[in-house]
Motif scaffolding. Structure first.
Motif, PDB file in Angstrom:
ATOM      1  N   SER A   3      -2.928 -14.551  -0.653  1.00  0.00           N
ATOM      2  CA  SER A   3      -2.772 -14.654  -2.096  1.00  0.00           C
ATOM      3  C   SER A   3      -2.518 -13.286  -2.728  1.00  0.00           C
ATOM      4  O   SER A   3      -3.185 -12.304  -2.431  1.00  0.00           O
ATOM      5  CB  SER A   3      -4.033 -15.265  -2.704  1.00  0.00           C
ATOM      6  OG  SER A   3      -3.925 -15.330  -4.095  1.00  0.00           O
ATOM      7  N   GLY A   4      -1.517 -13.262  -3.619  1.00  0.00           N
ATOM      8  CA  GLY A   4      -1.238 -12.042  -4.355  1.00  0.00           C
ATOM      9  C   GLY A   4      -0.194 -11.150  -3.709  1.00  0.00           C
ATOM     10  O   GLY A   4       0.282 -10.201  -4.329  1.00  0.00           O
ATOM     11  N   TYR A   5       0.196 -11.437  -2.457  1.00  0.00           N
ATOM     12  CA  TYR A   5       1.220 -10.632  -1.790  1.00  0.00           C
ATOM     13  C   TYR A   5       2.580 -11.297  -1.970  1.00  0.00           C
ATOM     14  O   TYR A   5       2.698 -12.523  -2.019  1.00  0.00           O
ATOM     15  CB  TYR A   5       0.923 -10.457  -0.306  1.00  0.00           C
ATOM     16  CG  TYR A   5      -0.360  -9.695  -0.022  1.00  0.00           C
ATOM     17  CD1 TYR A   5      -0.968  -8.910  -0.994  1.00  0.00           C
ATOM     18  CD2 TYR A   5      -0.973  -9.773   1.221  1.00  0.00           C
ATOM     19  CE1 TYR A   5      -2.133  -8.221  -0.743  1.00  0.00           C
ATOM     20  CE2 TYR A   5      -2.143  -9.076   1.494  1.00  0.00           C
ATOM     21  CZ  TYR A   5      -2.724  -8.306   0.500  1.00  0.00           C
ATOM     22  OH  TYR A   5      -3.879  -7.622   0.753  1.00  0.00           O
ATOM     23  N   SER A  13       7.134  -4.436   4.906  1.00  0.00           N
ATOM     24  CA  SER A  13       6.134  -4.040   5.889  1.00  0.00           C
ATOM     25  C   SER A  13       6.575  -4.415   7.298  1.00  0.00           C
ATOM     26  O   SER A  13       6.376  -3.653   8.258  1.00  0.00           O
ATOM     27  CB  SER A  13       4.786  -4.689   5.568  1.00  0.00           C
ATOM     28  OG  SER A  13       4.281  -4.208   4.332  1.00  0.00           O
ATOM     29  N   LEU A  14       7.193  -5.576   7.434  1.00  0.00           N
ATOM     30  CA  LEU A  14       7.707  -5.992   8.744  1.00  0.00           C
ATOM     31  C   LEU A  14       8.803  -5.039   9.211  1.00  0.00           C
ATOM     32  O   LEU A  14       8.861  -4.673  10.392  1.00  0.00           O
ATOM     33  CB  LEU A  14       8.252  -7.421   8.665  1.00  0.00           C
ATOM     34  CG  LEU A  14       8.892  -7.968   9.946  1.00  0.00           C
ATOM     35  CD1 LEU A  14       7.882  -7.993  11.085  1.00  0.00           C
ATOM     36  CD2 LEU A  14       9.454  -9.364   9.701  1.00  0.00           C
ATOM     37  N   ASP A 224       5.795   7.177   5.162  1.00  0.00           N
ATOM     38  CA  ASP A 224       5.553   7.893   3.919  1.00  0.00           C
ATOM     39  C   ASP A 224       6.339   7.201   2.806  1.00  0.00           C
ATOM     40  O   ASP A 224       7.568   7.245   2.791  1.00  0.00           O
ATOM     41  CB  ASP A 224       5.990   9.355   4.065  1.00  0.00           C
ATOM     42  CG  ASP A 224       5.570  10.193   2.872  1.00  0.00           C
ATOM     43  OD1 ASP A 224       4.845   9.661   2.010  1.00  0.00           O
ATOM     44  OD2 ASP A 224       5.952  11.374   2.799  1.00  0.00           O
ATOM     45  N   ASN A 225       5.645   6.539   1.915  1.00  0.00           N
ATOM     46  CA  ASN A 225       6.283   5.791   0.838  1.00  0.00           C
ATOM     47  C   ASN A 225       6.633   6.767  -0.292  1.00  0.00           C
ATOM     48  O   ASN A 225       5.906   6.909  -1.277  1.00  0.00           O
ATOM     49  CB  ASN A 225       5.341   4.699   0.340  1.00  0.00           C
ATOM     50  CG  ASN A 225       6.051   3.660  -0.509  1.00  0.00           C
ATOM     51  OD1 ASN A 225       7.244   3.767  -0.765  1.00  0.00           O
ATOM     52  ND2 ASN A 225       5.304   2.665  -0.957  1.00  0.00           N
ATOM     53  N   VAL A 232       5.108  -2.544  -0.535  1.00  0.00           N
ATOM     54  CA  VAL A 232       4.634  -2.891   0.809  1.00  0.00           C
ATOM     55  C   VAL A 232       3.243  -3.518   0.732  1.00  0.00           C
ATOM     56  O   VAL A 232       2.598  -3.509  -0.301  1.00  0.00           O
ATOM     57  CB  VAL A 232       4.592  -1.641   1.719  1.00  0.00           C
ATOM     58  CG1 VAL A 232       5.985  -1.084   1.934  1.00  0.00           C
ATOM     59  CG2 VAL A 232       3.680  -0.578   1.122  1.00  0.00           C
ATOM     60  N   MET A 233       2.816  -4.059   1.869  1.00  0.00           N
ATOM     61  CA  MET A 233       1.481  -4.623   1.951  1.00  0.00           C
ATOM     62  C   MET A 233       0.452  -3.515   1.751  1.00  0.00           C
ATOM     63  O   MET A 233       0.697  -2.357   2.102  1.00  0.00           O
ATOM     64  CB  MET A 233       1.284  -5.280   3.315  1.00  0.00           C
ATOM     65  CG  MET A 233       2.308  -6.353   3.636  1.00  0.00           C
ATOM     66  SD  MET A 233       2.085  -7.865   2.702  1.00  0.00           S
ATOM     67  CE  MET A 233       1.008  -8.752   3.797  1.00  0.00           C
TER      68      MET A 233
END
Length: 239
Positions: A3-5, A13-14, A224-225, A232-233
């Motif tokens: 929930s929420g993702y 993320s994958l 590194d975002n 992402v997750m």
């Protein structure tokens, strides 16, 4: 399913996980003097031929089909290098699978760590709507043997898979999750270990060994975002 993702978070993320795995495979590949990959051009041609076939089925040109599958900015030139890398990694995984042989100790260690999920139990049970209906163990004994590794009632599973369980043990387990409680009269017969010589067990152990080998490299690659550009997750924290 969490929930929420969002789908965007899950896909990004994958993608990050896949890139890290591929980089780890390429690094490990560089340490193997026995691995050779001289079929990349033919493998790529086969891949593109399959893509052309899918494009024809969809009634599209190769160019348009690539955009529909890989994104509106994708071209064959922009995707060819990572497709070739992916084909190379697949070939290396096949090489690792062909050249990794688990020992008896490897298999035994795997079993010892996972016996709760690998063993099966044979048991009988009878279900009733009240706990005061009398002794239903005779009814349970008339039921057919049931041999399962996975049991939906977790309380029953916990009891049956208890290491101290002995042949002939019996109990009453109440399932009060519904409006009308159900009582299980359970009789334990035996617990059986799997045949550790089967190909499926060996393959699982082999794949675990390969995963552990690659994981050592994979942990060296961090994400590194930059400026939080990607959604992402939550577990994909900045490096």
């Amino acid at each position: 399913g969490q929930s929420g993702y969002t789908y965007e978070q899950a896909f990004n993320s994958l993608a990050i996980d896949t890139i890290r795995q591929e980089m780890a495979l390429l690094e490990d590949m560089g340490t193997s003097s026995d691995f050779t990959y001289d079929t990349q051009d033919s493998d790529y041609d086969t891949y593109m031929s399959s893509l052309d076939s899918d494009a024809e089925t969809a009634g599209m040109s190769r160019e348009d089909y690539i955009k529909s599958v890989f994104g509106e900015n994708a071209t064959e030139d922009s995707i060819s290098s990572w497709i070739k890398n992916d084909l190379k990694c697949q070939a290396y995984l096949t090489y690792l699978q062909d050249n990794t042989t688990p020992t008896d100790d490897d298999i035994q260690n795997y079993y010892s760590e996972n016996k709760q999920s690998l063993d099966t139990v044979t048991y009988r049970y009878y279900s009733g709507s009240a706990d005061n209906e009398g002794d239903h163990y005779d009814d349970a004994m008339e039921m057919s043997d049931m041999s399962y590794s996975g049991i939906s009632n977790t309380d029953m599973a916990d009891w049956l898979f208890d290491e101290s369980r002995q042949a002939g043990d019996s109990t009453i387990i109440a399932d009060t999750s519904s409006t009308t409680p159900v009582y299980y009269y359970v009789y334990f017969e035996n617990r059986t270990a799997p045949d550790l010589t089967t190909d499926s067990i060996k393959t699982t152990v082999k794949n675990n060994m390969i995963y552990d080998k690659i994981k050592d490299y994979e942990d060296n690659y961090t994400f590194d975002n930059v400026k939080d550009h990607l959604s992402v997750m939550p577990d994909d924290t900045n490096s």
